[in-house]
Design a protein around this motif. Structure first.
Motif: not given
Length: 289
Positions: A56-59, A69-73, A128-134, A159-169
């Motif tokens: 996500l950060a790179a793109t 977001v779509v590329l990251s997903m 999921k895409a809508a939330v991450l894009a928002s 957003t990066m923090m959200a992805m790490i945490w929600c994927h883990a939890a």
């Protein structure tokens, strides 16, 4: 030393089980190790989230937030082989209609994708895409200062923090379901029979501690960089609450319809709780008003 080597082996088995990442041949495999590797599911989830957040950060430097977001997903789906998404689709197919328990289990074993599965999968991925894009997109009242105050970079980091945490939890949720619910399928024909057996309290505690370790590392990073730790705490707490409520809903749903869990419902629970966690994170970090 031997115990440490075994824990490393279990973590690599968890990585191999949940992703496409190859592991060294010396790791080996014993079916009984699947029970032990459950405690590393949240850690693997954090790594998947980290990988997706880096994409996500790179793109985001090249394309608008929605495209990034779509590329990251797409990358995380490829990385995991669509493992959990497949379970979500099968669960929606089996439980979407008013059918008996036996019929639902038969439908879920069918490799073909039905209308309920397609709708459930598409809507979940779109949400999921809508939330991450928002999360990554500045609001109208922030656009004027987007360059001067680095709002875009700040939102990207959150957003990066959200992805790490929600994927883990969210990967802690299947471990909890295995502990508290019986297996609803045919145990003798289960693809991963050790995962169909009730997980021990020790392994559940290990998974909880791994999840807490991810939160702790995020907290340390915020302290080191002097970011607002209070906002992080609120985001962690509310997203955890949302995922806990989602886990309780899944447990109730699966128990009522199937009498327990299956491999497919475990994947569905991860997807459902991940989206709920992201929605709660968005409400804290980047509310509409």
């Amino acid at each position: 030393m031997k115990a440490l080597l075994h824990e490393i082996r279990l973590s690599l088995i968890a990585l191999q089980f949940l992703t496409r990442v190859p592991v060294p041949s010396w790791v080996g495999f014993e079916p009984a190790w699947l029970q032990g590797c459950l405690r590393y599911f949240p850690l693997v989830g954090a790594l998947v989230g980290l990988a997706g957040s880096l994409v996500l950060a790179a793109t985001a430097f090249w394309w608008p937030p929605v495209v990034a977001v779509v590329l990251s997903m797409a990358f995380t789906v490829w990385l995991t082989g669509g493992f959990h998404e497949d379970g979500l689709a099968d669960t929606c197919d089996g439980l979407g209609g008013a059918v008996s328990r036996e019929r639902a289990l038969t439908i879920m074993k069918d490799s073909r994708l039905g209308s309920y599965g397609a709708l459930g999968l598409i809507l979940t991925l779109l949400l999921k895409a809508a939330v991450l894009a928002s999360l990554t997109t500045p609001l109208l009242n922030e656009l004027g200062s987007a360059e001067s105050s680095h709002v875009r970079q700040v939102l990207l980091a959150w957003t990066m923090m959200a992805m790490i945490w929600c994927h883990a939890a969210s990967r802690l949720v299947p471990v909890c379901l295995i502990r508290f619910l019986p297996y609803a399928g045919d145990l003798d024909h289960a693809k991963a029979k050790p995962l169909a057996m009730q997980v021990s309290w020790l392994n559940l505690l290990g998974a909880v501690l791994m999840t807490c370790a991810v939160a702790g590392l995020m907290w340390l990073w915020f302290g080191f960089t002097a970011w607002p730790a209070g906002t992080l705490l609120a985001a962690l707490m509310k997203s955890t609450l949302a995922m806990a409520l989602g886990a309780a809903f899944c447990a109730r749903w699966f128990s009522k319809r199937l009498g327990g869990f299956t491999g497919d419902t475990l994947g569905a629970s991860q997807q459902i709780t991940e989206v709920l966690g992201l929605m709660a994170w968005l409400a804290v970090v980047h509310p509409v008003a």
